[in-house]
Motif scaffolding. Structure first.
Motif, short mmCIF file in Angstrom:
data_model
loop_
_atom_site.label_atom_id
_atom_site.label_comp_id
_atom_site.label_asym_id
_atom_site.label_seq_id
_atom_site.Cartn_x
_atom_site.Cartn_y
_atom_site.Cartn_z
N ASN A 167 38.26 57.56 2.95
CA ASN A 167 39.32 58.37 3.53
C ASN A 167 38.77 59.22 4.65
OD1 ASN A 167 38.62 61.22 2.35
ND2 ASN A 167 38.49 59.82 0.61
N SER A 168 39.63 59.52 5.60
CA SER A 168 39.21 60.24 6.80
C SER A 168 38.84 61.69 6.50
CB SER A 168 40.33 60.20 7.84
OG SER A 168 41.52 60.76 7.33
N GLN A 254 36.34 52.58 10.20
CA GLN A 254 37.58 52.84 9.48
C GLN A 254 38.79 52.62 10.39
OE1 GLN A 254 39.30 56.94 8.20
NE2 GLN A 254 37.92 56.32 6.56
N GLN A 255 38.70 53.12 11.61
CA GLN A 255 39.79 52.91 12.55
C GLN A 255 39.95 51.44 12.92
OE1 GLN A 255 38.68 55.58 15.72
NE2 GLN A 255 39.63 57.36 14.74
N GLU A 257 39.27 48.94 11.01
CA GLU A 257 39.88 48.25 9.87
C GLU A 257 41.41 48.42 9.89
OE1 GLU A 257 40.19 46.03 6.36
OE2 GLU A 257 38.57 46.26 7.83
N ARG A 258 41.85 49.62 10.24
CA ARG A 258 43.29 49.85 10.31
C ARG A 258 43.92 49.05 11.43
NH1 ARG A 258 43.10 56.47 9.63
NH2 ARG A 258 42.48 56.49 7.41
N ILE A 261 44.19 45.41 10.36
CA ILE A 261 45.32 45.15 9.47
C ILE A 261 46.62 45.09 10.25
CG2 ILE A 261 46.66 46.12 7.57
CD1 ILE A 261 44.06 47.26 6.45
N LEU A 262 46.79 46.01 11.19
CA LEU A 262 48.01 46.00 12.01
C LEU A 262 48.07 44.74 12.87
CD1 LEU A 262 48.16 49.74 13.17
CD2 LEU A 262 49.58 48.61 11.45
#
Length: 319
Positions: A167-168, A254-255, A257-258, A261-262
């Protein structure tokens, strides 16, 4: 406030209320009142103001006047409100007394009076009290450096651990912690530089004093300790930079990975959107517009297109 101490065996003891201030071997002025400044000035010492102490010119920080050595350095400590700060501290070394002037609270000034008897220099003269206080300051800077090292070890281990939370909030907290340690290391380096400069000036202006030979070895040992701590500070500074880079890298992963997914979701729903767009065009004549199985066929095409894209992504190992 004014704290005064006299020699008591190998250590220090507070000056009794009925004793003359001139009998004190060490007078510590902490945010002094005008009356306290006047009392010390009556002994022949010029007490600098905070503005004088904050002057960055070397001639205002290290000088000799009327046989007394004035040395000002910047040390980390606490303000009355509990905040940490790096502020100047002035050491005035006279023939019979050591005067210190400060407007914040470095911890060594509180601990040294109770541990002066364990100092390697002793408290037989103001010069030895000064070297003992410097030894306490250097030891305190070493303790802070060690604590910074422990914080970096803990933070870096959590950031780089495979099972660390993604988590951020955790990464933001880690970044703030590392930044605080970087600021603290800057204050430590400033303190080490100040004490090294003070000891060099002290050595050049006390060579003719009676106890110069006895204190030379103590001063040399302190300078070696400071040099070793400066090397350690350089190492910790590089570790801070590495840990910041690692934390920023984890935030970037982390960014990414997001975004990945998008991107996958966009790729999956792009063909169905295209099919729906084709059959949603407003023309009078569209193939299979009146066909009873047209709607099920469109849905089937959408499902098949999603499945085809999913198989392609898995075949390319992009999922």
């Amino acid at each position: 406030m004014l704290y005064a101490y006299v020699s008591a065996g190998a250590g220090l003891a507070p000056l009794a209320n009925d004793q003359d201030l001139a009998q004190a071997i060490w007078i510590d002025l902490y945010r002094p009142l005008d009356s306290q400044v006047q009392a010390v000035s009556a002994l022949g010492y010029e007490v600098p103001t905070l503005d004088d102490m904050e002057e960055i010119e070397i001639s205002n920080r290290l000088y000799t006047e009327s046989g007394k050595i004035y040395m000002t350095g910047v040390l980390p400590g606490q303000l009355p409100n509990g905040e940490s700060a790096a502020m100047p501290v002035t050491f005035i070394l006279g023939p019979t007394q050591l005067i210190t002037v400060r407007h914040h609270a470095p911890r060594p000034f509180e601990t040294f009076p109770t541990r002066a008897d364990r100092s390697s220099s002793g408290c037989a003269s103001p010069e030895r009290v000064f070297l003992g206080l410097v030894e306490e300051i250097v030891g305190r800077l070493a303790d802070i450096s060690e604590n910074v090292s422990k914080v970096l070890d803990t933070t870096a281990a959590r950031v780089l651990r495979k099972t660390s939370p993604s988590n951020s909030d955790f990464l933001e907290t880690a970044l703030m912690t590392i930044g605080q340690q970087a600021e603290l290391m800057g204050r430590i380096r400033m303190g080490l530089l100040s004490m090294d400069r003070i000891l060099v000036y002290h050595a050049s202006n006390t060579a003719s004093r009676p106890d110069a030979h006895g204190t030379r070895a103590l001063r040399t040992a302190l300078q070696r300790d400071i040099q070793a701590l400066e090397v350690h500070a350089d190492f910790l500074t590089s570790r801070i930079g590495m840990t910041i880079d690692a934390t920023m890298g984890m935030i970037g992963l982390q960014q990414n990975e997001r975004v990945r997914i998008l991107s996958v979701m966009t790729a999956l729903f792009l063909p169905p959107t295209l099919i729906a767009s084709i059959y949603g065009m407003n023309f009078d004549r569209i193939p299979a517009l009146q066909w009873s199985l047209g709607f099920p066929m469109a849905l089937a095409l959408m499902v098949c297109s999603v499945a085809a894209v999913l198989v392609l992504l898995k075949w390319k190992d992009w999922l």
